[in-house]
Design a protein around this motif. Structure first.
Motif, mmCIF file in Angstrom:
data_model
loop_
_atom_site.group_PDB
_atom_site.id
_atom_site.type_symbol
_atom_site.label_atom_id
_atom_site.label_comp_id
_atom_site.label_asym_id
_atom_site.label_seq_id
_atom_site.Cartn_x
_atom_site.Cartn_y
_atom_site.Cartn_z
ATOM 1 N N GLY A 57 10.602 3.647 20.291
ATOM 2 C CA GLY A 57 10.972 2.259 20.095
ATOM 3 C C GLY A 57 10.049 1.525 19.155
ATOM 4 O O GLY A 57 8.833 1.773 19.124
ATOM 5 N N LEU A 58 10.622 0.604 18.387
ATOM 6 C CA LEU A 58 9.834 -0.198 17.457
ATOM 7 C C LEU A 58 8.881 -1.117 18.198
ATOM 8 O O LEU A 58 7.857 -1.539 17.671
ATOM 9 N N ASP A 59 9.207 -1.407 19.470
ATOM 10 C CA ASP A 59 8.348 -2.287 20.262
ATOM 11 C C ASP A 59 7.339 -1.512 21.103
ATOM 12 O O ASP A 59 6.645 -2.075 21.929
ATOM 13 N N SER A 60 7.235 -0.215 20.867
ATOM 14 C CA SER A 60 6.319 0.614 21.657
ATOM 15 C C SER A 60 4.868 0.199 21.452
ATOM 16 O O SER A 60 4.425 -0.029 20.323
ATOM 17 N N PRO A 61 4.098 0.103 22.538
ATOM 18 C CA PRO A 61 2.670 -0.232 22.401
ATOM 19 C C PRO A 61 1.865 0.874 21.721
ATOM 20 O O PRO A 61 0.748 0.640 21.268
ATOM 21 N N GLU A 62 2.444 2.073 21.628
ATOM 22 C CA GLU A 62 1.743 3.178 20.973
ATOM 23 C C GLU A 62 1.866 3.139 19.456
ATOM 24 O O GLU A 62 1.151 3.850 18.753
ATOM 25 N N ILE A 109 10.015 -5.319 4.448
ATOM 26 C CA ILE A 109 8.695 -5.786 4.878
ATOM 27 C C ILE A 109 8.825 -7.050 5.718
ATOM 28 O O ILE A 109 8.224 -7.176 6.796
ATOM 29 N N LYS A 110 9.611 -8.002 5.235
ATOM 30 C CA LYS A 110 9.749 -9.271 5.942
ATOM 31 C C LYS A 110 10.333 -9.069 7.336
ATOM 32 O O LYS A 110 9.848 -9.646 8.324
ATOM 33 N N VAL A 111 11.362 -8.252 7.429
ATOM 34 C CA VAL A 111 11.998 -8.022 8.726
ATOM 35 C C VAL A 111 11.051 -7.303 9.675
ATOM 36 O O VAL A 111 10.934 -7.681 10.854
ATOM 37 N N ALA A 112 10.346 -6.289 9.182
ATOM 38 C CA ALA A 112 9.404 -5.552 10.035
ATOM 39 C C ALA A 112 8.262 -6.444 10.511
ATOM 40 O O ALA A 112 7.807 -6.330 11.653
ATOM 41 N N ARG A 113 7.804 -7.343 9.635
ATOM 42 C CA ARG A 113 6.735 -8.269 10.043
ATOM 43 C C ARG A 113 7.224 -9.244 11.100
ATOM 44 O O ARG A 113 6.466 -9.626 12.005
ATOM 45 N N GLU A 114 8.488 -9.653 11.001
ATOM 46 C CA GLU A 114 9.048 -10.549 12.016
ATOM 47 C C GLU A 114 9.175 -9.837 13.362
ATOM 48 O O GLU A 114 8.913 -10.427 14.413
ATOM 49 N N LEU A 115 9.582 -8.569 13.318
ATOM 50 C CA LEU A 115 9.772 -7.809 14.550
ATOM 51 C C LEU A 115 8.455 -7.416 15.203
ATOM 52 O O LEU A 115 8.349 -7.375 16.428
ATOM 53 N N ARG A 116 7.458 -7.091 14.394
ATOM 54 C CA ARG A 116 6.146 -6.688 14.917
ATOM 55 C C ARG A 116 5.017 -7.390 14.154
ATOM 56 O O ARG A 116 4.284 -6.770 13.389
ATOM 57 N N PRO A 117 4.864 -8.701 14.355
ATOM 58 C CA PRO A 117 3.805 -9.437 13.643
ATOM 59 C C PRO A 117 2.402 -9.029 14.062
ATOM 60 O O PRO A 117 1.423 -9.340 13.365
ATOM 61 N N ASP A 118 2.294 -8.317 15.196
ATOM 62 C CA ASP A 118 0.984 -7.904 15.703
ATOM 63 C C ASP A 118 0.450 -6.650 15.026
ATOM 64 O O ASP A 118 -0.744 -6.344 15.135
ATOM 65 N N LEU A 119 1.316 -5.917 14.326
ATOM 66 C CA LEU A 119 0.906 -4.625 13.771
ATOM 67 C C LEU A 119 0.388 -4.741 12.340
ATOM 68 O O LEU A 119 0.914 -5.534 11.552
ATOM 69 N N PRO A 120 -0.600 -3.914 11.975
ATOM 70 C CA PRO A 120 -0.948 -3.794 10.550
ATOM 71 C C PRO A 120 0.247 -3.199 9.805
ATOM 72 O O PRO A 120 0.831 -2.219 10.250
ATOM 73 N N GLN A 121 0.599 -3.812 8.690
ATOM 74 C CA GLN A 121 1.676 -3.297 7.864
ATOM 75 C C GLN A 121 1.107 -3.088 6.469
ATOM 76 O O GLN A 121 0.373 -3.921 5.947
ATOM 77 N N VAL A 122 1.432 -1.935 5.888
ATOM 78 C CA VAL A 122 0.791 -1.488 4.657
ATOM 79 C C VAL A 122 1.844 -1.188 3.604
ATOM 80 O O VAL A 122 2.861 -0.552 3.904
ATOM 81 N N ALA A 123 1.592 -1.644 2.380
ATOM 82 C CA ALA A 123 2.450 -1.311 1.243
ATOM 83 C C ALA A 123 1.830 -0.156 0.475
ATOM 84 O O ALA A 123 0.639 -0.195 0.133
ATOM 85 N N VAL A 124 2.632 0.878 0.242
ATOM 86 C CA VAL A 124 2.192 2.034 -0.547
ATOM 87 C C VAL A 124 3.096 2.092 -1.782
ATOM 88 O O VAL A 124 4.315 2.178 -1.661
ATOM 89 N N PHE A 125 2.478 2.033 -2.955
ATOM 90 C CA PHE A 125 3.207 1.801 -4.196
ATOM 91 C C PHE A 125 3.458 3.086 -4.979
ATOM 92 O O PHE A 125 2.547 3.895 -5.177
ATOM 93 N N ASP A 126 4.698 3.231 -5.476
ATOM 94 C CA ASP A 126 5.055 4.385 -6.304
ATOM 95 C C ASP A 126 4.231 4.455 -7.575
ATOM 96 O O ASP A 126 4.018 5.534 -8.140
ATOM 97 N N THR A 127 3.795 3.307 -8.057
ATOM 98 C CA THR A 127 3.071 3.238 -9.328
ATOM 99 C C THR A 127 1.574 3.492 -9.186
ATOM 100 O O THR A 127 0.899 3.732 -10.192
ATOM 101 N N ALA A 128 1.032 3.439 -7.974
ATOM 102 C CA ALA A 128 -0.416 3.384 -7.785
ATOM 103 C C ALA A 128 -1.151 4.620 -8.311
ATOM 104 O O ALA A 128 -2.215 4.511 -8.920
ATOM 105 N N PHE A 129 -0.593 5.810 -8.081
ATOM 106 C CA PHE A 129 -1.279 7.040 -8.490
ATOM 107 C C PHE A 129 -1.485 7.089 -10.000
ATOM 108 O O PHE A 129 -2.416 7.727 -10.487
ATOM 109 N N HIS A 130 -0.617 6.397 -10.738
ATOM 110 C CA HIS A 130 -0.683 6.439 -12.199
ATOM 111 C C HIS A 130 -1.564 5.335 -12.789
ATOM 112 O O HIS A 130 -1.663 5.220 -14.014
ATOM 113 N N ALA A 131 -2.199 4.545 -11.936
ATOM 114 C CA ALA A 131 -3.019 3.437 -12.429
ATOM 115 C C ALA A 131 -4.253 3.913 -13.197
ATOM 116 O O ALA A 131 -4.883 3.130 -13.903
#
Length: 387
Positions: A57-62, A109-131
């Protein structure tokens, strides 16, 4: 949890990070379409319900963190980044560089943050490795003031895949990434090549957008920019029509009427000349980039194939490397013909350059980056991270 939010779909995976096992995975499609769910919020609620039925579940404490695939990070986001309001605003500012992808990523991102505002949420970018690509490789030869004003440069994509695969290939060779120079060929419906020197990307085939470079399923890859002007002036086509042509009606589909390499192969076996031409054009472009990136790297220790075509088409691999013995590349036809789910070497014993097939795992790469950052490991942030 890893979320990949598209314009009309959400892919998800739930991973146990102690052993990298997959607890669940799935796909919600036709978001906003007839017969589908209404929006991304409904899609994520459906995901949560599906997981709850499996005792998760998305609301799981684990649940420790949520990682989001984001296509374009521009020059600001060059490492996995904890999402804050400021970071989200920064991703929104990059929408003009990825108008088909970043908006959907943002919605997820917005929906996931609304559903679980307590969790760390991380963006991983397709472009980053090529920086890490040097300016001599990422700058286009146009007026610098105009290029800088409109952020026109080579960014590259599929970075999460290239990062995972280049590291896995080095491990397959029994070496550290810093010891290996590689050409990584990510060949799926979208396709890109990367020159990776000692674990660091120094060149890649995709550019400002994912259109440049190799022949793809529906994208043209490299072409003379004046083709666009010609189609406007002589063909009377609009900018939108040309955009659709080059992104959705070109590549293998434009050449042969099919964008699946398996179908191309079946048609070739039946003597279809259009299919044969499509295959030949596809392979010729591959060989051009292998040769170019060999020159860029100077020394090549490995050529690595990944993604759907790269992992499964022995014919593409054989044709792309045929006649490259002078470069030290010798393919073993028996090894190449073997189908397997694990990473493997397919080069001959006397090949100076290792040739490998390494299945990509972008979700695991995103999960690793997300978990490391969520756990507060400073080394996961790297230079250039925000948030």
């Amino acid at each position: 949890m890893v979320l990949n939010s598209g314009s009309s779909s959400v892919k998800y995976q739930l991973l146990e990070m102690t052993d990298h096992s997959r607890l669940a995975s799935g796909l919600v499609e036709r978001i906003g379409e007839e017969g589908g769910v209404a929006d991304h919020a409904a899609a994520l609620r459906q995901v949560s319900a599906e997981l709850r039925g499996q005792g998760l579940g998305l609301d799981s404490p684990e649940l420790a963190a949520v990682g989001h695939r984001v296509v374009h990070g521009g020059t600001r986001f060059t490492a996995p980044t904890l999402i804050t309001d400021d970071v989200l605003a920064g991703i929104e500012q990059l929408v003009p560089l990825a108008p088909l992808h970043n908006p959907a990523n943002i919605t997820g991102i917005k929906v996931a943050r609304e559903l679980r505002p307590d969790l760390p949420q991380v963006a991983v970018f397709d472009t980053a490795f090529h920086a890490t690509i040097p300016e001599s490789a990422h700058r286009y030869a146009i007026d610098t003031a105009i290029a800088d004003r409109f952020a026109v440069r080579r960014y590259g994509f599929h970075g999460t895949s290239h990062a995972y695969v280049s590291r896995a290939a080095a491990k397959l060779l029994g070496k550290e990434p810093a010891e290996v120079n590689q050409i990584v060929l990510h060949l799926g419906n979208g396709a890109s090549a990367a020159a990776v020197r000692g674990g660091v990307c120094v060149d890649t085939s995709m550019g400002l957008t994912p259109l440049e470079g190799l022949v793809m399923g529906t994208r043209s890859g490299d072409l003379d920019p004046a083709v666009v002007f010609h189609l406007q002036r002589v063909g009377g086509m609009s900018t939108d029509e040309i955009d659709t042509l080059l992104n959705k009606k070109s590549g293998l589909l434009g050449l042969a009427g099919a964008n699946d390499m398996r179908e191309i192969g079946r048609r070739m076996a039946d003597g279809d000349e259009r299919a044969q031409l499509a295959f030949d054009v596809y392979v010729h472009r591959l060989r051009r980039y292998i040769g170019a990136f060999t020159a860029v790297l100077g020394r090549v220790d490995a050529i690595v194939f990944t993604a759907g075509v790269g992992e499964n088409s022995a014919a593409v691999r054989a044709a792309a490397l045929a006649g490259l013995e002078g470069f030290g590349v010798v393919l073993d036809p028996v090894r190449n013909a073997v189908r397997a789910s694990a990473g493997r070497l397919i080069s001959a014993e006397n090949s100076r350059v290792a040739v490998a097939v390494v299945p990509t795992d972008e979700e695991l790469e995103i999960a690793r980056d997300t978990y490391a950052l969520a756990q507060g490991r400073a080394d996961a942030r790297g230079p250039g991270a925000a948030g």
